[in-house]
Design a protein around this motif. Structure first.
Motif, mmCIF file in Angstrom:
data_model
loop_
_atom_site.group_PDB
_atom_site.id
_atom_site.type_symbol
_atom_site.label_atom_id
_atom_site.label_comp_id
_atom_site.label_asym_id
_atom_site.label_seq_id
_atom_site.Cartn_x
_atom_site.Cartn_y
_atom_site.Cartn_z
ATOM 1 N N TYR A 82 0.818 -1.207 0.000
ATOM 2 C CA TYR A 82 0.000 0.000 0.000
ATOM 3 C C TYR A 82 0.855 1.262 0.000
ATOM 4 O O TYR A 82 2.022 1.248 0.408
ATOM 5 C CB TYR A 82 -0.900 0.053 1.242
ATOM 6 N N SER A 117 -4.615 3.234 6.804
ATOM 7 C CA SER A 117 -5.488 2.266 6.146
ATOM 8 C C SER A 117 -6.215 1.440 7.207
ATOM 9 O O SER A 117 -5.655 1.135 8.265
ATOM 10 C CB SER A 117 -4.681 1.339 5.242
ATOM 11 N N GLN A 176 -9.538 12.371 -0.297
ATOM 12 C CA GLN A 176 -8.826 11.422 -1.137
ATOM 13 C C GLN A 176 -8.978 10.033 -0.533
ATOM 14 O O GLN A 176 -9.100 9.892 0.688
ATOM 15 C CB GLN A 176 -7.344 11.784 -1.228
ATOM 16 N N LEU A 186 -8.106 5.518 -1.174
ATOM 17 C CA LEU A 186 -7.576 4.367 -1.908
ATOM 18 C C LEU A 186 -8.292 3.122 -1.413
ATOM 19 O O LEU A 186 -8.795 3.083 -0.292
ATOM 20 C CB LEU A 186 -6.056 4.248 -1.756
ATOM 21 N N ASP A 246 -8.186 -1.385 -1.651
ATOM 22 C CA ASP A 246 -7.648 -2.688 -2.035
ATOM 23 C C ASP A 246 -8.789 -3.702 -1.890
ATOM 24 O O ASP A 246 -9.158 -4.059 -0.769
ATOM 25 C CB ASP A 246 -6.486 -3.068 -1.123
ATOM 26 N N PHE A 302 -4.279 0.766 -4.764
ATOM 27 C CA PHE A 302 -3.872 1.128 -3.413
ATOM 28 C C PHE A 302 -2.466 1.713 -3.372
ATOM 29 O O PHE A 302 -1.871 1.842 -2.306
ATOM 30 C CB PHE A 302 -3.947 -0.096 -2.493
ATOM 31 N N THR A 349 -1.845 4.783 -4.708
ATOM 32 C CA THR A 349 -1.983 6.235 -4.682
ATOM 33 C C THR A 349 -3.382 6.601 -4.208
ATOM 34 O O THR A 349 -4.305 5.781 -4.287
ATOM 35 C CB THR A 349 -1.730 6.831 -6.091
ATOM 36 N N LEU A 350 -3.540 7.816 -3.729
ATOM 37 C CA LEU A 350 -4.839 8.321 -3.288
ATOM 38 C C LEU A 350 -5.540 9.010 -4.441
ATOM 39 O O LEU A 350 -4.922 9.776 -5.183
ATOM 40 C CB LEU A 350 -4.664 9.296 -2.121
ATOM 41 N N SER A 351 -6.825 8.746 -4.597
ATOM 42 C CA SER A 351 -7.631 9.368 -5.657
ATOM 43 C C SER A 351 -8.592 10.385 -5.040
ATOM 44 O O SER A 351 -9.197 10.115 -4.001
ATOM 45 C CB SER A 351 -8.427 8.306 -6.414
#
Length: 205
Positions: A77, A86, A122, A124, A126, A145, A147-149
């Motif tokens: 991650y 996370s 933001q 992420l 998985d 997982f 990068t942050l979107s």
């Protein structure tokens, strides 16, 4: 008869809109994943309880609706940030393929203008996931997982009072987790309303 300029009236309306926007404050009680009561990151290690995110539904074995999210980190991650970590439902890497677990966090807009509120952040996932505000999906599916979107909304889907932000986490095999960072909600106080003390402090700044 008093003359009103055709230019002055639209300008006055525009200024009122700018004033409302300028009065917007950051809503207190909005938290990233993996933080404690004061908004600082939870202690290192898996299995730390995130009191702000709760499992609302799941078809994964061993996951109980109503339980809190737990910290979990996998070396694959994106590294946890100083103000977010996370999380998943079990606090370990024992995910089950083909299952979905939905988590939720809430915040209140009581005393604020919900019609002009904004939300940004933001995330992420998985393996992949969707984000919903009061049952309305924000954007599309977020996959990956590493990068942050970004996600968010401006004036849509908010309600007066309690709002629910949900995260549907889908597992395609192996570990599972999601992370929310930079989560921020802003809104202007309603006329005559008394904002929370934390919001007053932000307004003064």
């Amino acid at each position: 008869m008093r003359y009103v300029s055709k230019i002055a009236l639209p300008m006055a309306v525009a200024l009122l809109g700018l004033s409302a926007s300028a009065n917007a404050v950051v809503i207190s009680g909005v938290y990233n994943t993996g933080v404690g009561a004061n908004g600082s990151a939870l202690a290192a290690g898996d299995g730390q309880t995130d009191m702000h995110y709760t499992v609302v539904s799941s078809d994964a074995p061993g996951v109980v609706a109503g339980s809190n999210a737990l910290t979990y980190y996998n070396p694959a991650y994106l590294q946890d940030g100083p103000l977010s970590r996370s999380v998943n439902a079990l606090g370990n890497g024992n995910g089950t393929a083909g299952t979905t677990t939905t988590f939720a966090t809430t915040f209140s807009l009581a005393g604020f203008d919900s019609m002009n509120a904004t939300l940004s952040g933001q995330a992420l996932f998985d393996n992949f996931g969707e984000i919903f505000l009061n049952g309305n999906q924000l954007g599309g599916t977020i996959t990956g997982f590493g990068t942050l979107s970004p996600f968010g909304t401006n004036g849509n889907f908010f309600v007066a009072g309690l709002n629910t932000l949900s995260f549907a986490l889908h597992n395609e095999g192996g570990p599972e987790a999601f992370q929310v960072a930079g989560l921020t909600v802003t809104a202007a106080p309603l006329a005559g309303a008394v904002p929370e003390p934390a919001s007053w402090a932000l307004m003064l700044v």
